[in-house]
Design an enzyme around this catalytic site. Structure first.
Site, PDB file in Angstrom:
ATOM      1  N   VAL A  13      -8.157 -15.162 -28.566  1.00 45.61           N
ATOM      2  CA  VAL A  13      -9.253 -15.267 -28.427  1.00 45.61           C
ATOM      3  C   VAL A  13      -9.635 -16.777 -28.786  1.00 45.61           C
ATOM      4  CG1 VAL A  13     -11.955 -14.915 -29.130  1.00 45.61           C
ATOM      5  CG2 VAL A  13     -10.163 -13.061 -28.593  1.00 45.61           C
ATOM      6  N   LYS A  14     -10.399 -17.595 -27.865  1.00 46.41           N
ATOM      7  CA  LYS A  14     -10.666 -18.824 -28.237  1.00 46.41           C
ATOM      8  C   LYS A  14     -12.141 -18.917 -28.580  1.00 46.41           C
ATOM      9  CE  LYS A  14     -11.092 -23.178 -26.024  1.00 46.41           C
ATOM     10  NZ  LYS A  14     -10.596 -24.152 -24.993  1.00 46.41           N
ATOM     11  N   THR A  15     -12.560 -19.534 -29.871  1.00 46.42           N
ATOM     12  CA  THR A  15     -13.969 -19.460 -30.162  1.00 46.42           C
ATOM     13  C   THR A  15     -14.294 -20.670 -30.911  1.00 46.42           C
ATOM     14  OG1 THR A  15     -15.679 -18.283 -30.986  1.00 46.42           O
ATOM     15  CG2 THR A  15     -13.844 -18.138 -32.216  1.00 46.42           C
TER      16      THR A  15
END
Ligand code: 5RP
Length: 263
Positions: free
Chosen positions: A173-175
């Site tokens: 996940v990229k956040t």
């Protein structure tokens, strides 16, 4: 995980450090020739030696990147909207897994727009992509997009988006980094990489990197704060020092200043 998926994951997150420096150069897919990414080859090639992964679209990969580079590739496969269009969240899948395999990608990336008009469409796209990714051993990276509403960058929203991405099967996940970032990490069973966001000072970007890593991110997927710096190579080397060598933000900034002086 099957062998192929595991192998591709190890080409994204380095097994020896458990971390990753991803260079994000996919911005043109909705921003066009944005500042300092006007000629993608000129931006990407000098920085590639210091990145574990290059994240970009298939068009830029095919036209601007030498096929001999040792980097892994994460291919952006969602899009369909532009900065001047009606709604940035109106994205669909724009590249097939078959083409990603042909390009020897180690992963594929798609944005989800939680809380937007097209929330359902982007979440269903993520689920479909994960089905295909599992079928072919291709990791899926979900980007928790905030669109134009930068105000959404708080732990509550980013924890919600990141958890949903992981629940739907995203492998990474990229956040964004935010206050109470540890809450985002705690609630997300998939590894997290952090985007840099709009350009800030190098000192602040290195602090953001350090804080993200020390609060549990496995790396960065950083763009503008590297290639919009006046010293992009010094910047990516300094980011790398934090991610792979556990340097503090202060040590990395000293390194940045030293490298800048030499230049
Ligand atoms: C756009 C993206 C970008 O890759 C992401 O925003 C990272 O770049 P930056 O560090 O410049 O924010 O996924 O949706």
């Amino acid at each position: 995980m099957d062998w192929g998926l595991k192998n591709r994951m190890s080409r994204i997150i380095r097994p020896d450090t458990g971390r990753s420096v991803m260079l994000a150069v996919d911005h043109g897919y909705f921003l066009g020739p944005t500042t300092r990414l006007e000629k993608p080859r000129d931006t990407i090639m000098p920085l590639a030696p210091y990145a574990d992964v290059v994240m970009l679209t298939r068009g830029v990969l095919r036209t601007c990147v030498d096929a001999g580079i040792p980097n892994s590739v994460v291919l952006r496969v969602s899009g369909g909207s532009s900065i001047v269009g009606e709604d940035l969240s109106n994205e669909e899948i724009i590249t097939s897994v078959e083409d990603a395999l042909r390009l020897n990608a180690s992963g594929i990336a798609l944005s989800i727009f939680v809380g937007s008009k097209h929330e359902k469409q982007t979440l269903v796209s993520l689920s479909k992509l994960v089905d295909e990714g599992e079928r072919y051993g291709m990791p899926v990276l979900a980007v928790t997009a905030v669109g134009k509403e930068l105000g959404k960058r708080d732990a509550r929203f980013l924890a919600l988006s990141s958890r949903i991405a992981a629940e739907l099967g995203a492998h990474i996940v990229k956040t964004y980094y935010c206050e109470n970032f540890e809450k985002v990490v705690e609630g997300c069973p998939a590894p997290i990489v952090v985007a840099g966001g709009p350009k800030m000072t190098e000192k602040d970007a290195l602090e953001l990197t350090y804080n993200s890593i020390s609060k549990g991110a496995v790396g960065v997927d950083m763009g503008r704060n590297i290639w919009q710096s006046d010293n992009p190579v010094a910047m990516i080397k300094s980011v790398r020092k934090i991610v792979h060598e556990n340097a503090t933000a202060k040590e990395a900034f000293e390194m940045f200043k030293e490298l800048t002086k030499k230049k």
